[in-house]
Scaffold this motif. Structure first.
Motif, mmCIF file in Angstrom:
data_model
loop_
_atom_site.group_PDB
_atom_site.id
_atom_site.type_symbol
_atom_site.label_atom_id
_atom_site.label_comp_id
_atom_site.label_asym_id
_atom_site.label_seq_id
_atom_site.Cartn_x
_atom_site.Cartn_y
_atom_site.Cartn_z
ATOM 1 N N THR A 380 0.663 -1.301 -0.032
ATOM 2 C CA THR A 380 -0.109 0.166 -0.108
ATOM 3 C C THR A 380 0.942 1.113 0.020
ATOM 4 O O THR A 380 0.379 2.176 -0.320
ATOM 5 N N GLU A 381 2.191 1.276 0.397
ATOM 6 C CA GLU A 381 2.823 2.237 0.646
ATOM 7 C C GLU A 381 3.876 2.698 -0.375
ATOM 8 O O GLU A 381 4.030 3.895 -0.832
ATOM 9 N N ASN A 382 4.539 1.716 -1.121
ATOM 10 C CA ASN A 382 5.327 1.863 -2.124
ATOM 11 C C ASN A 382 5.361 0.788 -2.973
ATOM 12 O O ASN A 382 4.913 -0.317 -2.710
ATOM 13 N N LEU A 383 6.372 0.646 -4.048
ATOM 14 C CA LEU A 383 6.431 -0.383 -4.947
ATOM 15 C C LEU A 383 7.884 -0.879 -4.853
ATOM 16 O O LEU A 383 8.225 -1.547 -5.955
ATOM 17 N N LEU A 384 8.492 -0.864 -3.814
ATOM 18 C CA LEU A 384 9.602 -1.673 -3.492
ATOM 19 C C LEU A 384 9.275 -2.987 -3.067
ATOM 20 O O LEU A 384 8.521 -3.398 -2.488
ATOM 21 N N GLY A 385 10.327 -3.911 -3.425
ATOM 22 C CA GLY A 385 10.361 -5.437 -3.232
ATOM 23 C C GLY A 385 9.009 -5.873 -4.046
ATOM 24 O O GLY A 385 8.368 -6.958 -3.810
ATOM 25 N N ASP A 386 8.739 -5.361 -5.221
ATOM 26 C CA ASP A 386 7.746 -5.836 -6.010
ATOM 27 C C ASP A 386 8.025 -6.075 -7.503
ATOM 28 O O ASP A 386 9.063 -5.481 -8.048
ATOM 29 N N VAL A 387 7.396 -6.868 -8.238
ATOM 30 C CA VAL A 387 7.200 -6.851 -9.871
ATOM 31 C C VAL A 387 5.880 -6.149 -10.195
ATOM 32 O O VAL A 387 4.910 -6.144 -9.863
ATOM 33 N N VAL A 388 6.426 -4.897 -10.931
ATOM 34 C CA VAL A 388 5.607 -4.092 -11.317
ATOM 35 C C VAL A 388 5.088 -4.334 -12.771
ATOM 36 O O VAL A 388 5.940 -4.731 -13.682
ATOM 37 N N ARG A 389 3.592 -4.202 -13.110
ATOM 38 C CA ARG A 389 3.428 -4.286 -14.709
ATOM 39 C C ARG A 389 2.522 -3.048 -14.957
ATOM 40 O O ARG A 389 1.600 -2.725 -14.282
ATOM 41 N N ILE A 390 3.029 -2.550 -16.211
ATOM 42 C CA ILE A 390 2.249 -1.304 -16.634
ATOM 43 C C ILE A 390 2.112 -1.636 -18.232
ATOM 44 O O ILE A 390 2.811 -2.337 -18.971
ATOM 45 N N ASP A 391 1.041 -0.833 -18.744
ATOM 46 C CA ASP A 391 0.927 -0.714 -20.110
ATOM 47 C C ASP A 391 1.537 0.504 -20.629
ATOM 48 O O ASP A 391 0.912 1.811 -20.578
ATOM 49 N N VAL A 392 2.480 0.539 -21.337
ATOM 50 C CA VAL A 392 3.303 1.524 -21.870
ATOM 51 C C VAL A 392 2.516 2.124 -23.062
ATOM 52 O O VAL A 392 3.033 3.342 -23.480
ATOM 53 N N ASP A 393 1.711 1.739 -23.492
ATOM 54 C CA ASP A 393 0.972 1.973 -24.754
ATOM 55 C C ASP A 393 -0.297 2.935 -24.381
ATOM 56 O O ASP A 393 -1.114 3.176 -25.252
ATOM 57 N N ALA A 394 -0.432 3.361 -23.117
ATOM 58 C CA ALA A 394 -1.822 3.933 -22.463
ATOM 59 C C ALA A 394 -1.289 5.046 -21.538
ATOM 60 O O ALA A 394 -0.015 4.893 -20.874
ATOM 61 N N THR A 395 -1.997 5.803 -21.143
ATOM 62 C CA THR A 395 -2.003 6.774 -20.151
ATOM 63 C C THR A 395 -3.256 6.742 -19.174
ATOM 64 O O THR A 395 -4.405 6.357 -19.836
ATOM 65 N N GLU A 396 -3.058 6.966 -17.912
ATOM 66 C CA GLU A 396 -4.268 6.898 -16.993
ATOM 67 C C GLU A 396 -4.198 8.160 -16.295
ATOM 68 O O GLU A 396 -3.323 8.178 -15.176
ATOM 69 N N GLY A 397 -4.947 9.153 -16.339
ATOM 70 C CA GLY A 397 -4.887 10.433 -15.453
ATOM 71 C C GLY A 397 -3.701 10.822 -15.549
ATOM 72 O O GLY A 397 -3.235 11.267 -16.534
#
Length: 695
Positions: A380-397
């Motif tokens: 809930t606080e940060n994205l450290l210690g994670d595997v992050v997944r994002i869509d580079v072909d879109a934007t959101e807000g």
């Protein structure tokens, strides 16, 4: 206003630097392995008690595998998992058991206080038999495998009052089918062929998929090198060193200011699946602190999009579009390579923030109160210690990227970007042709691991290190905690899912000898060039030198089970560990293993160098080839040349100059599970240096 690309937010108050490693007075075991091993139980052995009782000997027969002890005889326990052993005090017993799965196991009897009364040596060979003979004592309460005390454990019920000594004499006899040389079995012989050289510290490898046949290698110092059939081109594809941290200069309070060793730099590259049309590629690098960085923190990990020239021959540094920024309290645990999945999304593994134990400044509290920290379990606080997944072909807000709808915490209190969590320093990510996702996670003092990663999976850190409970108070003791939870909480944003164990694990030390420091993630071998490697996961160890000075890297291959994999990935649960072999490299291998790459036909490449810090120009790209097809490498100073005489590799080694007592020593960043006993036996070797951070 907060930078929408900055996702290392919500940090606690700064604290002092914790001492990670601690000291240990345990001595190296130096235990040898023979066809028949005979010895006296090492713990709680009474040598002056006048020998065994003269009663007739009773016998129990068991099978041992990681899931449980399996009862075989007498008939009252046959077929039972972890059966109760009913004993009569003062009677002599023999427990004969077979190693069913080829993983490290031994037989231990403890009293109610957890003190060992009988202990046998560890055996690792499938089919090996061991007989443990002892006299029953009323204090006996539990029997277990010291390596897997949570699953291989059963009760001992002793009746009567005879043989009430507080220590018990025991002997063991072990019969193995053959000798074993070290922790890993010997695998097939392979050659290595130098494809490119003259780099400093190569960190990642990629192919563009544009039909050019080019390969690309990132150098920790900031350059992306183009590799063709003629070797490394003289001019880099792109150089971003001007926007990186200065390697060897640290802003946080954790690093030794005089050390040369550094985990920061240019760490990852990946080309857009449509690079030939849109010219986009992505870099992961370490940038200096910015206006969002808390005072005393070290740097920012950045993932950015760049665009190549119209003819695709060079990258344009001025085209940078920053996607992600991870604020980093310590200089280490920065993750490394990045990867596009078969779903078209970009996967970015990131370390827990650095330091040690996941409990220093910048490491937030989590649900597991028994250990301090940490970012690995926080969602809930940060994205450290994670595997992050994002869509580079879109934007959101305000985000310069989109969020896949099926990311596990979308619509909950958890952070939308998280795909999986519970990692320490994920260093090496790859997908195989069937969509299975592999992530290597560098361990701390004791164990290294490789995970098959699933959406929403929790991989345990810092509740566990590998398959073992982890203690922030005593991180060098594998038995400091043996009853850690096996599931996360069943309250939002968590759902009570199990902590997923790795498919590969190995120890830092085994029987008093160094196995290796820092796992380096690899790829499944999907070429036909070396038939013995087909389908195996090829990965490595940064170095096996416990002083972290010598380039003694190791290249390994793990064999997945026959039922592994499938289109779109697989569910692993807590399955058995995969058997691992060490590849026999023709002519020897005197390199630090830095990373692995994969060609378009499934061949595997090794990124390596001969220095423990980002210095010099000994960095090479090596292709694994059949024995006899590779040349040897001869290094004079920093100039590497290739030969074809089949002779032994020779080299001049220069170390990074770090102090082994105070400098972080992880790699740039198994078949078999470590026996906790092996660590206990060899922990003296590991503790002769102060472990400030193994990875």
């Amino acid at each position: 206003m907060k930078d929408p690309t900055d996702i290392g937010y919500s940090w606690p108050e700064k604290g002092g630097v914790a001492d990670e490693g601690g000291e240990s007075s345990d001595e190296d075991s130096g235990a040898s392995r023979r066809h028949v091993l005979r010895g006296v139980g090492l713990a709680g052995v009474g040598l002056g008690l006048g020998g065994f009782a003269t009663h007739r000997q009773e016998t129990f027969r068991l099978g041992g595998e990681v899931q449980a002890w399996r009862g075989r005889a007498p008939s009252s326990i046959a077929g039972q998992a972890n059966p109760t052993l009913s004993l009569q005090a003062g009677t002599q017993y023999a427990v004969t058991w077979e190693n069913l799965d080829g993983l490290p196991h031994n037989f231990v009897i403890q009293n109610e206080a957890g003190e060992q009364m009988v202990r046998s040596e560890i055996i690792t060979q499938q089919g090996a038999m061991q007989t443990v003979t002892f006299t029953a004592s009323p204090e006996m309460a539990t029997y277990l495998c010291e390596v897997h005390p949570n699953t291989m454990v059963g009760d001992v019920n002793v009746s009567g009052s005879g043989g009430n000594q507080t220590t018990t004499q025991a002997t063991t006899t072990t019969t193995q089918q053959q000798d074993s040389a070290g922790y890993f079995e010997q695998g097939p012989e392979v050659g290595v062929q130098v494809v490119a050289q003259g780099m400093t510290a190569p960190t990642d490898h990629a192919i563009a998929g544009d039909g050019s046949g080019r390969q690309f290698v990132t150098d920790q110092t900031g350059e992306v090198w183009v590799v063709t059939e003629n070797g490394r081109e003289q001019m880099p594809f792109i150089d971003i060193s001007d926007r990186m941290v200065t390697l060897g200069e640290f802003n946080g309070s954790y690093a030794n200011p005089t050390q040369a060793y550094d985990e920061r730099g240019l760490l990852g590259i990946e080309f857009h699946p449509s690079f030939a049309e849109n010219r986009k590629f992505y870099l992961h690098y370490s940038a200096p602190p910015n206006n969002q960085t808390p005072d005393g923190w070290d740097h920012v990990e950045v993932v950015s999009e760049f665009t190549a020239s119209s003819d695709l021959t060079t990258g344009n540094p001025e085209s940078e579009r920053i996607l992600l920024q991870f604020q980093k309290p310590q200089y280490n645990h920065d993750g490394g390579p990045i990867a596009f999945g078969p779903d078209g999304y970009l996967y970015v593994p990131m370390g827990d923030g650095g330091g040690a134990n996941d409990d220093m400044y910048g490491h937030v509290p989590d649900w597991y109160d028994r250990n301090a920290g940490g970012n690995g379990q926080d969602v809930t606080e940060n994205l450290l210690g994670d595997v992050v997944r994002i869509d580079v072909d879109a934007t959101e807000g305000d985000r310069p990227y989109g969020i896949p709808d099926d990311n596990p915490f979308v619509g909950t209190d958890g952070l939308d970007e998280i795909y999986a969590y519970g990692f320490r320093n994920p260093y090496g990510i790859s997908f195989d042709s069937e969509g299975n996702l592999f992530v290597a996670d560098a361990g701390q003092n004791l164990f290294e691991e490789v995970d098959v990663v699933e959406r929403g999976g929790n991989y345990g850190w810092n509740v566990k290190e590998g398959t073992h409970c982890f203690s922030t108070e005593d991180p060098s003791d594998p038995m400091a905690i043996t009853d850690c939870p096996s599931n996360e909480p069943n309250s939002g944003p968590y759902d009570g899912s199990p902590l997923i164990d790795p498919v590969i694990e190995f120890p830092h030390t085994y029987q008093g000898e160094s196995v290796g420091i820092t796992v380096i993630g690899g790829h499944r071998y999907e070429a036909t060039t070396i038939p013995e490697l087909e389908g195996k996961y090829v990965f490595g160890i940064w170095t096996s030198d416990p002083a972290r000075n010598e380039p003694n890297g190791r290249v390994l291959a793990a064999t997945p089970p026959e039922n592994f994999g499938g289109a779109g990935g697989t569910t692993t649960g807590n399955a058995d560990l995969w058997p691992v072999q060490e590849l026999a490299i023709q002519g020897g291998f005197d390199y630090f293993v830095r990373m692995f790459g994969q060609g378009s036909n499934g061949d595997v490449y090794v990124l390596a160098n001969k220095r423990g810090a980002p210095e010099g120009d000994t960095g090479v790209l090596l292709q694994l080839v059949p024995p006899g097809d590779g040349g040897t490498t001869t290094t004079t100073g920093n100039a590497t040349t290739t030969g074809t005489d089949g002779g032994t590799t020779t080299s001049e080694t220069t170390t990074g100059g770090g102090d082994a007592e105070t400098t972080s020593t992880s790699g740039p960043g198994p078949g078999f599970l470590l026996s906790a006993v092996a660590v206990l036996g060899g922990i003296g070797l590991a503790a002769k240096r102060r472990l400030q951070d193994d990875d």
